[in-house]
Design a protein around this motif. Structure first.
Motif, mmCIF file in Angstrom:
data_model
loop_
_atom_site.group_PDB
_atom_site.id
_atom_site.type_symbol
_atom_site.label_atom_id
_atom_site.label_comp_id
_atom_site.label_asym_id
_atom_site.label_seq_id
_atom_site.Cartn_x
_atom_site.Cartn_y
_atom_site.Cartn_z
ATOM 1 N N UNK A 1 0.844 -1.186 0.000
ATOM 2 C CA UNK A 1 0.000 0.000 0.000
ATOM 3 C C UNK A 1 0.887 1.248 0.000
ATOM 4 N N UNK B 1 0.609 3.985 1.356
ATOM 5 C CA UNK B 1 0.700 4.697 2.633
ATOM 6 C C UNK B 1 1.891 4.224 3.466
ATOM 7 N N UNK B 2 2.341 2.972 3.262
ATOM 8 C CA UNK B 2 3.476 2.489 4.061
ATOM 9 C C UNK B 2 4.775 2.416 3.260
ATOM 10 N N UNK C 1 7.862 4.193 4.738
ATOM 11 C CA UNK C 1 8.418 3.508 5.914
ATOM 12 C C UNK C 1 9.209 2.272 5.505
ATOM 13 N N UNK D 1 12.584 3.227 4.109
ATOM 14 C CA UNK D 1 13.499 3.610 5.188
ATOM 15 C C UNK D 1 14.074 2.358 5.853
ATOM 16 N N UNK E 1 -7.026 0.490 1.447
ATOM 17 C CA UNK E 1 -7.404 1.653 2.246
ATOM 18 C C UNK E 1 -6.795 2.884 1.640
ATOM 19 N N UNK F 1 -5.630 7.695 -1.339
ATOM 20 C CA UNK F 1 -4.418 8.519 -1.210
ATOM 21 C C UNK F 1 -3.301 7.983 -2.088
ATOM 22 N N UNK F 2 -3.628 7.408 -3.213
ATOM 23 C CA UNK F 2 -2.612 6.838 -4.085
ATOM 24 C C UNK F 2 -2.750 5.338 -4.115
ATOM 25 N N UNK F 3 -2.192 4.732 -5.146
ATOM 26 C CA UNK F 3 -2.391 3.295 -5.345
ATOM 27 C C UNK F 3 -1.348 2.505 -4.551
ATOM 28 N N UNK G 1 -1.191 -6.716 9.194
ATOM 29 C CA UNK G 1 -2.275 -5.745 9.032
ATOM 30 C C UNK G 1 -2.312 -4.998 7.708
ATOM 31 N N UNK G 2 -1.294 -5.170 6.891
ATOM 32 C CA UNK G 2 -1.277 -4.408 5.645
ATOM 33 C C UNK G 2 -1.300 -5.338 4.443
ATOM 34 N N UNK G 3 -1.699 -4.767 3.311
ATOM 35 C CA UNK G 3 -1.654 -5.511 2.061
ATOM 36 C C UNK G 3 -0.233 -5.428 1.519
ATOM 37 N N UNK H 1 -4.339 9.750 -11.353
ATOM 38 C CA UNK H 1 -3.982 9.954 -9.963
ATOM 39 C C UNK H 1 -3.272 11.296 -9.745
ATOM 40 N N UNK I 1 -4.670 4.618 9.033
ATOM 41 C CA UNK I 1 -4.089 3.412 8.424
ATOM 42 C C UNK I 1 -2.707 3.144 9.011
ATOM 43 N N UNK J 1 -13.899 3.804 5.699
ATOM 44 C CA UNK J 1 -13.997 4.470 4.401
ATOM 45 C C UNK J 1 -15.407 4.383 3.826
#
Lengths: 100, 320
Positions: free
Chosen positions: A14, A16-17, A20, A23, A48, A52-54, A81-83, B36, B281, B293
């Motif tokens: 995802x 969003x991560x 991180x 890093x 999710x 906010x982006x793919x 917890x994440x894809x 996007x 998230x 969502x």
């Protein structure tokens, strides 16, 4: 041409991560990485973060020890917890000494 | 004007119709797609434009007029996540992360619903305070922090606070809103005149494009309604109405005009889908994104856009 046997670690996660993860793989010893936007669907269905982006595909060329460490880090921090999809391939790399 | 006529007037704005066109496009599986990068650019434009205009107006208004409404907005943004969390836990029987995540979204605010309200008030030629964007900025963050504090108190072993706070405070919506407010405040009306043609005239057109995209994303969420279940669907409609009425009431009480009270009602009623999802998230990964969502984007947002705004306006007129 002289080719060196290395591991190519590919991580699709995802967006969003992705910062991180980048890093953390650098901290584990990756000397560089390539990041591209990705789209798709997996067992978790919609993202999710799609708002906010793919997804992001992170690729890095590393030695075997670092590749193991990266997979271990993903397993403890992100898989629950994440894809995240991750896989390792053997690749033969030009100027391979730059990466280990 | 009756409530039904108000709803009709509200629905017949290009901005609201663009949202429903986006939904329709997804439902008929059109190949329509907003890249996007364009979506990101549109959101940057909208957030900065809101901030700039709000800052200019803030500079022109006296601090005395602003302090009480600001305190009211802060109180609402802090109280809403608390009772939302309790209802989600006790009545909805949701898990701690899911309840906290949804509480964060409902306590925080939706900039686009805010903008649609301003467009609605302008169409009715109802004046409103210029500093309202500052209230939007004030109400964006507290609920997310409060919900995360609740989650943390009830769950062992969380990631570091520094990272979470960074995600919330350095997120693009806060940087652009607060940054825009500061720039607008500093340059005042004369300085703003230089960029005004770019940030004011095309504003509603950009908003329409943005809503077209939001309609598509919201429609993609519709199949998830079944997964959310009847409690959350009811929550996503009843809570905005309740918060909207409380917000209008508080707005009236802290001395806002009719237009300002409607906006505070809408801010209270709206649920976040830009700042909150990313922060939640990262800091509450166990919370199911389908729940927060779907409720905020696929139910509450369209509800407020179509019915909520005229409803809160009718209520404000009724009590004033």
């Amino acid at each position: 041409m002289d080719l060196k046997l290395l591991k190519l670690v590919t991580i699709v996660a995802e967006a969003v991560i992705s910062d991180k993860i980048v890093r953390e793989i650098k901290e584990l010893g990756a000397t560089g990485y390539t990041i591209t936007a990705a789209e798709g669907q997996g067992s978790r269905g919609v993202r999710a973060s799609e708002w906010e982006g793919k997804n992001m595909r992170i690729e890095t060329l590393v030695g075997e020890a670092v590749s193991e460490a990266i997979l271990q880090m993903l397993a403890t921090h992100y898989f629950p917890n994440y894809a995240v999809v991750a896989y390792v391939e053997d690749v033969r790399v030009v100027r391979g000494d730059k990466y280990v | 004007m009756g409530t039904l006529e108000l709803i009709q007037l509200n629905l017949l704005s290009p901005v609201v119709l663009a949202f429903f066109l986006g939904m329709l496009a997804t439902l008929v599986r059109s190949d329509l797609k907003i890249p996007d990068e364009l979506y990101q650019a549109l959101s940057v434009y909208l957030l900065l434009a809101i901030g700039l205009k709000g800052g200019v107006e803030l500079a022109a208004s006296s601090p005395g007029d602003f302090l009480l409404p600001a305190a009211g907005a802060l109180a609402l943004a802090s109280a809403i996540p608390l009772w939302s969390y309790i209802i989600l836990r006790k009545v909805g029987r949701l898990s701690v992360p899911d309840a906290a995540a949804i509480a964060a979204h409902y306590g925080s605010v939706s900039a686009v619903t805010f903008l649609a309200t301003l467009a609605f008030l302008s169409a009715l030629e109802i004046p409103y305070e210029g500093f309202l964007p500052a209230l939007l900025a004030i109400m964006e963050v507290p609920a997310i922090i409060i919900a995360l504090v609740i989650a943390r108190a009830n769950l062992p072993g969380r990631t570091s606070w520094g990272e979470v706070l960074h995600e919330i405070l350095a997120g693009k919506s806060i940087v652009l809103l607060l940054g825009g407010l500061a720039i607008g405040y500093a340059v005042g009306r004369e300085g703003f005149a230089a960029v005004e043609p770019f940030f004011v005239t095309p504003f509603h057109g950009v908003l329409a494009l943005f809503l077209l995209e939001m309609g598509m994303v919201a429609a993609q969420r519709l199949p998830d309604l079944r997964k959310a279940g009847p409690f959350l669907v009811a929550f996503a409609i009843v809570m905005p109405v309740l918060h909207g009425l409380i917000g209008v009431f508080v707005g009236n009480w802290v001395g806002l005009s009719l237009g300002g009270s409607v906006v505070l009602g809408v801010l209270s009623a709206s649920a976040s889908y830009i700042a909150a999802p990313a922060a939640v998230r990262l800091s509450l990964p166990e919370a199911n994104p389908t729940f927060y969502l779907t409720t905020s984007l696929a139910i509450t947002f369209p509800f407020n856009l179509a019915v909520g705004i005229p409803l809160y306006y009718a209520f404000a007129k009724f009590i004033l």
